[in-house]
Design a protein around this motif. Sequence first.
Motif, PDB file in Angstrom:
ATOM      1  N   VAL A 113       0.864  -1.183   0.000  1.00 52.45           N
ATOM      2  CA  VAL A 113       0.000   0.000   0.000  1.00 52.45           C
ATOM      3  C   VAL A 113       0.898   1.230   0.000  1.00 52.45           C
ATOM      4  CG1 VAL A 113      -2.000  -1.047   1.126  1.00 52.45           C
ATOM      5  CG2 VAL A 113      -0.183  -0.092   2.538  1.00 52.45           C
ATOM      6  N   LYS A 114       0.512   2.253  -0.756  1.00 55.33           N
ATOM      7  CA  LYS A 114       1.299   3.482  -0.811  1.00 55.33           C
ATOM      8  C   LYS A 114       0.371   4.639  -1.170  1.00 55.33           C
ATOM      9  CE  LYS A 114       5.153   3.430  -0.330  1.00 55.33           C
ATOM     10  NZ  LYS A 114       6.023   3.556   0.851  1.00 55.33           N
ATOM     11  N   THR A 115       0.358   5.660  -0.299  1.00 60.51           N
ATOM     12  CA  THR A 115      -0.523   6.814  -0.477  1.00 60.51           C
ATOM     13  C   THR A 115       0.262   8.019  -0.984  1.00 60.51           C
ATOM     14  OG1 THR A 115      -1.794   6.020   1.425  1.00 60.51           O
ATOM     15  CG2 THR A 115      -2.249   8.244   0.672  1.00 60.51           C
ATOM     16  N   GLN A 116      -0.369   8.786  -1.851  1.00 68.88           N
ATOM     17  CA  GLN A 116       0.181  10.065  -2.288  1.00 68.88           C
ATOM     18  C   GLN A 116      -0.990  11.016  -2.505  1.00 68.88           C
ATOM     19  OE1 GLN A 116       3.302  10.882  -2.446  1.00 68.88           O
ATOM     20  NE2 GLN A 116       3.563  12.599  -3.817  1.00 68.88           N
ATOM     21  N   GLY A 117      -1.010  12.118  -1.775  1.00 70.80           N
ATOM     22  CA  GLY A 117      -2.130  13.042  -1.899  1.00 70.80           C
ATOM     23  C   GLY A 117      -3.445  12.345  -1.594  1.00 70.80           C
ATOM     24  N   TRP A 119      -4.695   9.787  -3.298  1.00 66.84           N
ATOM     25  CA  TRP A 119      -4.740   8.497  -3.990  1.00 66.84           C
ATOM     26  C   TRP A 119      -3.982   7.424  -3.226  1.00 66.84           C
ATOM     27  CZ3 TRP A 119      -8.376   9.269  -7.303  1.00 66.84           C
ATOM     28  CH2 TRP A 119      -8.499  10.501  -7.951  1.00 66.84           C
ATOM     29  N   ILE A 120      -4.464   6.198  -3.363  1.00 69.07           N
ATOM     30  CA  ILE A 120      -3.822   5.039  -2.737  1.00 69.07           C
ATOM     31  C   ILE A 120      -3.530   3.998  -3.817  1.00 69.07           C
ATOM     32  CG2 ILE A 120      -4.021   3.198  -1.024  1.00 69.07           C
ATOM     33  CD1 ILE A 120      -6.118   4.921   0.419  1.00 69.07           C
ATOM     34  N   CYS A 124      -1.244  -6.507  -5.140  1.00 70.68           N
ATOM     35  CA  CYS A 124      -2.005  -7.683  -4.715  1.00 70.68           C
ATOM     36  C   CYS A 124      -1.344  -8.985  -5.157  1.00 70.68           C
ATOM     37  CB  CYS A 124      -3.412  -7.567  -5.302  1.00 70.68           C
ATOM     38  SG  CYS A 124      -4.660  -8.596  -4.534  1.00 70.68           S
ATOM     39  N   TYR A 125      -1.670 -10.061  -4.454  1.00 71.86           N
ATOM     40  CA  TYR A 125      -1.177 -11.387  -4.805  1.00 71.86           C
ATOM     41  C   TYR A 125      -1.873 -11.959  -6.034  1.00 71.86           C
ATOM     42  CZ  TYR A 125       2.288 -12.703  -1.316  1.00 71.86           C
ATOM     43  OH  TYR A 125       3.459 -12.828  -0.591  1.00 71.86           O
ATOM     44  N   ASP A 126      -2.894 -11.286  -6.556  1.00 73.17           N
ATOM     45  CA  ASP A 126      -3.491 -11.708  -7.819  1.00 73.17           C
ATOM     46  C   ASP A 126      -2.779 -11.068  -9.009  1.00 73.17           C
ATOM     47  OD1 ASP A 126      -4.339  -9.092  -7.856  1.00 73.17           O
ATOM     48  OD2 ASP A 126      -6.479  -9.546  -7.802  1.00 73.17           O
ATOM     49  N   ASN A 127      -1.579 -10.486  -8.753  1.00 72.96           N
ATOM     50  CA  ASN A 127      -0.686  -9.912  -9.776  1.00 72.96           C
ATOM     51  C   ASN A 127      -1.124  -8.531 -10.252  1.00 72.96           C
ATOM     52  OD1 ASN A 127       0.168 -12.574  -9.526  1.00 72.96           O
ATOM     53  ND2 ASN A 127      -0.480 -13.179 -11.581  1.00 72.96           N
ATOM     54  N   THR A 128      -2.121  -7.924  -9.617  1.00 72.83           N
ATOM     55  CA  THR A 128      -2.628  -6.629 -10.089  1.00 72.83           C
ATOM     56  C   THR A 128      -2.231  -5.491  -9.164  1.00 72.83           C
ATOM     57  OG1 THR A 128      -4.740  -6.739  -8.890  1.00 72.83           O
ATOM     58  CG2 THR A 128      -4.653  -7.759 -11.092  1.00 72.83           C
ATOM     59  N   ILE A 129      -2.316  -4.288  -9.743  1.00 75.67           N
ATOM     60  CA  ILE A 129      -2.211  -3.035  -8.994  1.00 75.67           C
ATOM     61  C   ILE A 129      -3.588  -2.382  -9.043  1.00 75.67           C
ATOM     62  CG2 ILE A 129      -1.050  -0.796  -8.849  1.00 75.67           C
ATOM     63  CD1 ILE A 129       1.080  -2.180 -10.791  1.00 75.67           C
ATOM     64  N   ASN A 130      -3.984  -1.771  -7.959  1.00 70.93           N
ATOM     65  CA  ASN A 130      -5.254  -1.037  -7.936  1.00 70.93           C
ATOM     66  C   ASN A 130      -5.019   0.399  -7.487  1.00 70.93           C
ATOM     67  OD1 ASN A 130      -7.850  -2.976  -8.259  1.00 70.93           O
ATOM     68  ND2 ASN A 130      -6.139  -4.114  -7.357  1.00 70.93           N
ATOM     69  N   ILE A 131      -5.801   1.310  -8.044  1.00 72.84           N
ATOM     70  CA  ILE A 131      -5.788   2.700  -7.623  1.00 72.84           C
ATOM     71  C   ILE A 131      -7.116   3.021  -6.958  1.00 72.84           C
ATOM     72  CG2 ILE A 131      -5.505   5.107  -8.329  1.00 72.84           C
ATOM     73  CD1 ILE A 131      -3.991   4.148 -10.777  1.00 72.84           C
ATOM     74  N   TRP A 132      -7.050   3.648  -5.782  1.00 72.38           N
ATOM     75  CA  TRP A 132      -8.220   4.016  -5.000  1.00 72.38           C
ATOM     76  C   TRP A 132      -8.103   5.476  -4.590  1.00 72.38           C
ATOM     77  CZ3 TRP A 132     -11.536  -0.201  -3.608  1.00 72.38           C
ATOM     78  CH2 TRP A 132     -10.993  -1.468  -3.845  1.00 72.38           C
ATOM     79  N   SER A 133      -9.205   6.093  -4.285  1.00 72.16           N
ATOM     80  CA  SER A 133      -9.162   7.405  -3.639  1.00 72.16           C
ATOM     81  C   SER A 133      -9.110   7.191  -2.133  1.00 72.16           C
ATOM     82  CB  SER A 133     -10.386   8.240  -4.006  1.00 72.16           C
ATOM     83  OG  SER A 133     -11.525   7.805  -3.276  1.00 72.16           O
ATOM     84  N   THR A 134      -8.624   8.205  -1.405  1.00 73.85           N
ATOM     85  CA  THR A 134      -8.585   8.105   0.048  1.00 73.85           C
ATOM     86  C   THR A 134      -9.988   8.090   0.648  1.00 73.85           C
ATOM     87  OG1 THR A 134      -8.266  10.512   0.133  1.00 73.85           O
ATOM     88  CG2 THR A 134      -6.297   9.132   0.325  1.00 73.85           C
TER      89      THR A 134
END
Length: 420
Positions: A113-117, A119-120, A124-134
Amino acid sequence: MDNNLTGAAEIQIRLVTKQSQYAVPDVPYTIDATVSTSDLNNLINTLLFGQSDVKTINFDFLIFNQFLQGSLVDHAKNNNGSFENVIEIEYIEKYPAPEPQDCLLHDDWVSAVKTQGNWILTGCYDNTINIWSTKGTHVLTIPGHSMPVKALSWVSLNERNAHFISVSQDQTAVLWKWNIAENSVCSLCIYKGHQRGIDCVDVNPNANIFATGSWDTVLKLWPAVSQEMDGDLVMNDTSKNCATKAPLMSLQGHKECISAVQWIDSETILSGSWDQTLKIWNLNLEGIQSEITANKSFFDVSYSPLNKLIITASADKDLRLYDSRSNHGPVIRNSYLGHSQWIQSVTWSKTNEYLFLSGGYDNQNKLWDLRSTKASLYELLGHSDKVLDVDWSNPKYFVSGGADNSVRIFKSQKTLMKNY
């Protein structure tokens, strides 16, 4: 033990604070030696507000540079203190309990997990990256790796674009560009050179080089940015065909997996390893500047530029505080007891020199003050399986990912005061 401790019925104290809005008269007060934090809280609130119905303010108390836990007399005994003279007690407004916000569900373990401004990033162990809002809104799922994503690092972020790096057990690092307005992502570069899975990544302060640590025991440095134009980062390769990049430098010295890496400054890197060592690398020398040896594997390390100290998470139940500036004698400043299983992740506050966050195999996140060695300030509950990564890059949010396939967001209810 000081005889004054065993027979002391009353003692004299002086109450001091750096928070001027809570200052009380600077005179000695005579109190019972057995008083505890609740008694001292009542005393200060009475001095500040009298017997009015004003809402009580809760304080923590520093005596002999340690938070008071239990009674004054027991605290003094445990810290080899004396009541022979007037005891100075510093009081600080108690940090409020973090407020649970959102639970972000994934399809597999969340290992990064890594937050910037606002956005998060999550890996994941399913080989994906996800982008979320805070605020808990899912923005994008990014495939691209062929094995679990183990770590993430932001390179840049503005209103239009963001650049970030992911590393994986598939032995590659990938540099991504996210067009925020169009909500589209493209991979700009693939970095190949490690012989085993990559476990950690960090970008330097100039955002033009990043470092990776791997199970192949090698620390590698790579190019991230070529130049800056019109306020937007122009990457080394923006062609449609994703370029493959070779490392700028390979640093050898660890004997087992490099589990953590962090830039101390533009010429200095800290790494932690399963080989039970912390190493500080000098890039001008292209080698090891100093080393700290322990008797447990390091799972994570975090360096604070505010206090120049290192906090570590290891293959036991204790967090340990190291002073990297010590050239001789013991370098362990303190140990922090509270987790009941291995501790997987740890990070300092970016705005407060005393506070840090940890996550462990006991399913718990804990918020600590380095002056409280025997108990955390708060337990941040919510995970139902082991915590794999914690992040506090945005001072407003505590974020953690776990083996329960979730990310937990906790909100700080207080803007940290400089003199906390």
